[in-house]
Write a protein that holds these residues in place. Structure first.
Motif, PDB file in Angstrom:
ATOM      1  N   ASN A   1       7.637   1.279  -6.904  1.00 39.91           N
ATOM      2  CA  ASN A   1       8.083   0.182  -7.248  1.00 39.91           C
ATOM      3  C   ASN A   1       9.126  -0.204  -8.483  1.00 39.91           C
ATOM      4  O   ASN A   1       8.915  -1.069  -9.131  1.00 39.91           O
ATOM      5  CB  ASN A   1       6.799  -0.416  -7.479  1.00 39.91           C
TER       6      ASN A   1
ATOM      7  N   SER B   1      12.546  -1.465  -6.059  1.00 36.78           N
ATOM      8  CA  SER B   1      12.108  -2.957  -5.664  1.00 36.78           C
ATOM      9  C   SER B   1      13.055  -3.882  -5.787  1.00 36.78           C
ATOM     10  O   SER B   1      14.022  -4.028  -6.492  1.00 36.78           O
ATOM     11  CB  SER B   1      10.917  -3.108  -6.693  1.00 36.78           C
TER      12      SER B   1
ATOM     13  N   ARG C   1       8.487 -12.902  -3.854  1.00 38.65           N
ATOM     14  CA  ARG C   1       7.846 -11.779  -3.181  1.00 38.65           C
ATOM     15  C   ARG C   1       8.548 -10.618  -3.529  1.00 38.65           C
ATOM     16  O   ARG C   1       9.870 -10.585  -3.664  1.00 38.65           O
ATOM     17  CB  ARG C   1       7.986 -11.944  -1.557  1.00 38.65           C
TER      18      ARG C   1
ATOM     19  N   LEU D   1       9.327  -6.702  -2.826  1.00 39.77           N
ATOM     20  CA  LEU D   1       8.996  -5.554  -1.535  1.00 39.77           C
ATOM     21  C   LEU D   1      10.089  -4.410  -1.896  1.00 39.77           C
ATOM     22  O   LEU D   1      10.486  -4.534  -3.023  1.00 39.77           O
ATOM     23  CB  LEU D   1       9.556  -6.165  -0.328  1.00 39.77           C
ATOM     24  N   SER D   2       9.996  -3.262  -1.324  1.00 38.63           N
ATOM     25  CA  SER D   2      10.654  -2.094  -1.504  1.00 38.63           C
ATOM     26  C   SER D   2      11.760  -1.633  -0.596  1.00 38.63           C
ATOM     27  O   SER D   2      11.734  -2.067   0.508  1.00 38.63           O
ATOM     28  CB  SER D   2       9.539  -0.934  -1.796  1.00 38.63           C
TER      29      SER D   2
ATOM     30  N   ASN E   1       7.541  -0.716   3.903  1.00 37.24           N
ATOM     31  CA  ASN E   1       6.529  -1.772   3.397  1.00 37.24           C
ATOM     32  C   ASN E   1       5.233  -1.433   3.865  1.00 37.24           C
ATOM     33  O   ASN E   1       4.301  -1.541   3.023  1.00 37.24           O
ATOM     34  CB  ASN E   1       7.136  -2.966   3.113  1.00 37.24           C
TER      35      ASN E   1
ATOM     36  N   LEU F   1       2.161  -0.271   1.369  1.00 33.30           N
ATOM     37  CA  LEU F   1       0.878  -1.188   1.821  1.00 33.30           C
ATOM     38  C   LEU F   1      -0.331  -0.527   1.815  1.00 33.30           C
ATOM     39  O   LEU F   1      -1.474  -0.509   1.533  1.00 33.30           O
ATOM     40  CB  LEU F   1       0.994  -2.442   2.818  1.00 33.30           C
TER      41      LEU F   1
ATOM     42  N   GLU G   1      -1.270   1.342  -1.161  1.00 32.19           N
ATOM     43  CA  GLU G   1      -2.155   0.337  -1.966  1.00 32.19           C
ATOM     44  C   GLU G   1      -3.671   0.421  -1.678  1.00 32.19           C
ATOM     45  O   GLU G   1      -4.559   0.578  -2.306  1.00 32.19           O
ATOM     46  CB  GLU G   1      -1.565  -0.793  -2.084  1.00 32.19           C
TER      47      GLU G   1
ATOM     48  N   ARG H   1       1.451  -7.546  -1.128  1.00 31.62           N
ATOM     49  CA  ARG H   1       2.410  -7.137  -0.059  1.00 31.62           C
ATOM     50  C   ARG H   1       2.298  -7.806   1.255  1.00 31.62           C
ATOM     51  O   ARG H   1       3.187  -7.647   2.018  1.00 31.62           O
ATOM     52  CB  ARG H   1       2.460  -5.449  -0.221  1.00 31.62           C
TER      53      ARG H   1
END
Ligand SMILES: OC[C@H]1O[C@H](O[C@H]2O[C@H](CO)[C@@H](O)[C@H](O)[C@H]2O)[C@H](O)[C@@H](O)[C@@H]1O
Length: 564
Positions: free
Chosen positions: A251, A256, A267, A269-270, A342, A346, A349, A375
């Protein structure tokens, strides 16, 4: 394919190259000039280790007799290699895994067919062939080696891949868990964590020339699976700080990207982004040749970053990342927000939240549950298309920056790739039975499900991450995700794909005596090709997926294992 943005790709960090790598790249180019392109593997030369100091080696190299056009004779070149280098792979020593037994208690209980069981035990025994330990010589003189020191034994993929790889390790571990080799599995994680401690991220592979990038981030998935299998809370606790550090890496500013979506929400995202703008040392001669079509240095540097960033994606190479599918110089990976990356973050996480919960850190757990929800919403808003029942990669358009981009439907890449279905692997998506049933219908009609396996894409480009190749991790994530919805139809579809994948591996193994890196999804038992290297055998993560499938679905006595 939408037009990508060059604006957030041209500049960025570049890690330092060691003097040994610089010299080995010169050696690689000399080898190509001297020995010619037939069966030439550039990686071999950057995997050699020195017998004496670099300065002594360099001056012996400079003293080699040269013809007026600068070339060296084959005899002189081979003699020089023999005198000054140890062979590639000699800095890894064979080691018997401490927890290997020829038939572990409780091994694949549902595999009752005798032929399949005998083969599964052979695949299990391949762990002994692939197990290595970094030699003490690397610890004594690290500057003589591109191999990086690691404390615990490793599982290598095999053939030209003589070092541990990041995302391969996840499926290696899945196989090791089926083989009840918990200590070996934990040792692999310990090694990867030591790379985070030293470099701030898990490297693409454990070589000095891979420090400029990572690979699809699956460390948390490794920790999660080992913990849920062994209940080793101490292992979970020790791994947690590294997972937090890795989450920061993915991130960070270079990875990112912020998108202003159709509902007016921001939003985050990566994307993949390598810290490199030079030829990849392991493929330096190839990258220089590819870039020779470009006119100026800045365009070349841009391409080199795209090549390395594509290697970071694990999908090196594929039309997925190219503006023009027949021209590698049009790679635009840093301008693409990938669905699968992503999905992996996710999962990271969710895994961190889960592990923090079991280790008693409620604050971290709540924080990461929130991050996962954010995410998920971002993935729904940026990638999801209800009309196709897929999550589509998003291309950043020209003239935008990575800090702010306004979402446009036309920037979703509507080409079909197996990665469009990877979110099925993630709990926050696969727990929704209605969603899974919709996606399943779209997967069925996507054209990806071929006679013997799921194809990587629908485009036959000659690149290895395209049609007609099938790759084990893609089969596995889709097969594992589908049944989690609880839908009977989804389980039956998953089982059908798994059975066919096991058959391809079995038939090819019986024909050739080896496990292969990729298979032809149109022809059962034929291995795949394309790309920049000779198809290797071994093959660490492939063995892992076969064992994981056999563990999940078993193999009844009366089910045919042959192709017909
Ligand atoms: O040498 C060329 C490239 O080789 C690797 O990529 C491929 O093999 C890896 C190991 O099995 C696998 O993780 C990857 O998905 C394959 O495409 C390497 O990872 C690349 O960085 C390297 O340039």
């Amino acid at each position: 394919t939408p037009t990508p943005s060059p604006t957030c790709s041209n500049s960025g960090p570049v890690v330092r190259k060691t003097p040994l790598i610089t010299f080995l790249e010169i050696l690689q180019q000399t080898a190509l000039n001297t020995l010619g392109p037939k069966n030439f593997d550039p990686k071999l030369y950057v995997d050699l280790s020195l017998k004496s100091n670099l300065s002594i080696t360099q001056s012996a190299f400079d003293d080699l007799p040269r013809t007026p056009n600068g070339s060296v004779s084959v005899t002189d070149f081979n003699g020089f290699i023999q005198s000054y280098f140890n062979g590639a792979g000699e800095d890894l020593v064979y080691t018997e895994p401490v927890d290997f037994v020829s038939e572990p208690e409780g091994f694949l209980p549902e595999v009752v067919n005798r032929e399949v069981r005998a083969w599964a035990l052979e695949v299990h025994s391949l762990w002994k062939n692939l197990s290595r330990k970094v030699s003490d010589r690397v610890l004594d003189r690290p500057e003589f080696h591109t191999l990086l020191p690691l404390a615990k034994p490793v599982m290598i993929p095999g053939s030209r891949f003589r070092e541990v790889y990041y995302w391969d390790s996840y499926w290696v571990i899945r196989g090791l868990l089926a083989s009840k080799m918990y200590e070996t599995a934990k040792g692999i994680v310990t090694n990867l964590i030591s790379l985070i401690d030293e470099f701030g991220h898990v490297l693409n592979g454990a070589r000095a020339y891979y420090t400029n990038r990572s690979q699809p981030p699956l460390l948390s998935a490794m920790v999660y699976d080992i913990y849920t299998r062994t209940g080793d809370i101490d292992f979970a606790r020790k791994s947690s700080p590294a997972l937090l550090k890795e989450h920061k890496f993915w991130n960070s500013e270079i990875h990112s990207v912020r998108i202003h979506d159709a509902e007016g929400c921001n939003r985050t995202l990566s994307r993949y982004y390598a810290m490199w703008n030079k030829p990849r040392p392991e493929s330096s001669t190839i990258d220089i040749e590819t870039a020779s079509k470009l006119m100026n240095d800045s365009a070349k540097q841009h391409l080199y970053r795209e090549l390395a960033s594509t290697a970071e994606s694990g999908w090196d190479f594929s039309t997925r990342w190219m503006r023009n599918g027949s021209d590698l110089t049009t790679l635009a990976t840093t301008s693409i927000i990938p669905v699968d990356l992503n999905a992996f973050i996710l999962k990271m996480e969710l895994d961190i939240a889960f592990l923090a919960n079991v280790t008693g850190d409620c604050t971290i757990s709540v924080h990461f549950q929130e991050a996962a929800q954010a995410r998920k919403q971002a993935m729904n808003s940026v990638f999801w298309t209800a009309e196709m029942g897929q999550w589509l990669d998003y291309w950043l358009s020209n003239g935008t920056t990575c800090r702010g981009h306004t979402w446009e439907a036309s920037n979703q890449n509507r080409n079909i790739f197996a990665s469009n279905f990877v979110p099925l692997w993630i709990e926050l998506f696969n727990s929704d039975c209605t969603l899974v049933e919709q996606v399943m219908q779209d997967l069925r009609s996507s054209g990806l499900i071929r006679a013997v396996a799921i194809a990587t894409s629908l485009t036959n480009s000659g690149q290895q991450w395209d049609f007609p190749n099938g790759w084990a991790p893609l089969q596995h994530m889709i097969v594992e995700g589908l049944p989690r919805s609880g839908s009977k139809e989804a389980r039956s579809m998953a089982e059908d794909i798994a059975v066919r994948w096991i058959r391809i591996n079995y038939v090819a193994y019986k024909k050739s005596g080896a496990m292969h890196e990729k298979y032809d999804v149109e022809n059962c038992g034929e291995f795949g090709g394309g790309g920049e290297y000779i198809p290797p055998t071994g093959f660490g993560w492939w063995n892992g997926v076969v064992l994981a499938f056999l563990e999940e679905f078993g193999w009844p006595q009366d089910l045919n294992i042959d192709c017909n």
